[in-house]
Design a protein around this motif. Structure first.
Motif: not given
Length: 252
Positions: A179-183
C-alpha cells in the motif's frame, strides 16, 4: 546536488529522491547530472551498501522534461543523461527502486537496471516513446522484452499499454507491491537487509546475475544515436508544438 534531487544516508542506506512534484518529477539535464554524481559516489563509497531511488509525493517520475531536452546538452563532455544511464547500468552495488506512483518513460527504463523494484499500489508503468515521436532508451528495447516478454513489451512500446502495480509484478517488472502508505517503511526494511548482508558476496552475486554487459552497452549506444536523431526530427517537433498548443499531434 541539483535543487530537485535530494540525498539521505542512514545506517548504510542511501535514498535518492527525485523531488520536483510541481512538474510530476520530470527530469532535467541538471537533475540527471546530480543523479549520476550520486550513483558514482555510491559505487565508490564504503559508507553506503544499498541505494534507494524514489520520487517525491505521488509520482515516481513523468520522465524527461521535454522542453529542457529541446535545448540540448549543456556544455562539453558526456551529456548528463548518458552519464546517468551509464552509472545506473554499471553500478556494482545493490539498487532498489521504490516506485511510489506513475513511472513514465525513463521512469520505467531505469528500473530495468535496478535489482529490486518495490511498487506502491498506486504505481503505474508506461513507455510512451512512439507517442512522443521518440525511441526507447537505456537498452530497454533489449531488456524490457527479456523482462516482461515480447508481446507485453510490444504492447507497451507500440500501443502505449500502461501496466498497474499488480500487472508489473505478474509480468516480472516489479518485485513486490505494498500500500502507498507503507511503501517507504517496507522498502527501508528491505534496504536494511541488503545493507547488512555480506558485501563481497552481494557484489559477486550481482555481477553473476547482471551478465551480458557488452550486448546491453551496444544496444544502449544504438538507441542513443536514434534517440538523438528523433529529438531533431519533425515528428518530435510536432509533439512539442502540440503540447504547447494543447492539441493532439498530427503526423504526416
Amino acid at each position: 546536488m541539483a535543487e530537485n534531487i535530494t540525498l539521505q544516508t542512514v545506517e548504510r542506506v542511501t535514498t535518492m529522491t527525485i523531488a520536483r512534484p510541481a512538474k510530476r518529477n520530470a527530469i532535467t539535464q541538471d537533475m540527471y547530472g546530480a543523479m549520476a554524481d550520486a550513483l558514482e559516489d555510491y559505487a565508490r563509497s564504503d559508507d553506503s551498501r544499498a541505494f534507494v531511488i524514489t520520487g517525491a509525493e505521488d509520482y515516481f517520475t513523468s520522465g524527461n522534461d521535454l522542453q529542457d531536452f529541446v535545448m540540448g546538452p549543456r556544455g562539453d563532455g558526456v551529456p548528463p543523461v548518458i552519464r546517468f544511464l551509464t552509472a545506473v547500468s554499471t553500478c556494482p552495488k545493490p539498487l532498489i527502486a521504490a516506485v511510489n506512483g506513475p513511472a513514465i518513460g525513463v521512469g520505467v527504463t531505469m528500473l530495468l537496471h535496478c535489482d529490486l523494484i518495490i511498487a506502491s499500489d498506486t504505481a503505474t508503468f508506461s513507455t510512451p516513446f512512439v507517442k512522443l515521436g521518440l525511441v526507447p532508451e537505456a537498452a530497454s528495447s533489449l531488456l524490457l522484452p527479456a523482462t516482461v516478454g515480447m508481446a507485453v513489451a510490444n504492447d507497451m512500446f507500440l500501443a502505449n499499454r500502461v501496466l498497474d502495480a499488480d500487472e508489473a509484478v505478474r509480468f516480472g517488472l516489479a518485485s513486490r507491491v505494498f500500500p502507498f502508505a507503507d511503501l517507504m517503511v517496507e522498502t527501508a526494511k528491505i534496504a536494511a537487509q541488503l545493507a547488512d548482508s555480506a558485501p563481497t558476496s552481494m557484489l559477486k552475486t550481482k555481477s553473476l546475475i547482471r551478465h551480458g554487459q557488452a550486448q546491453m552497452t551496444a544496444q544502449m549506444e544504438k538507441e542513443s544515436v536514434l534517440f538523438a536523431e528523433q529529438l531533431k526530427s519533425p515528428e518530435f517537433a510536432e509533439v512539442v508544438a502540440a503540447k504547447m498548443q494543447k492539441r493532439m499531434p498530427v503526423f504526416k
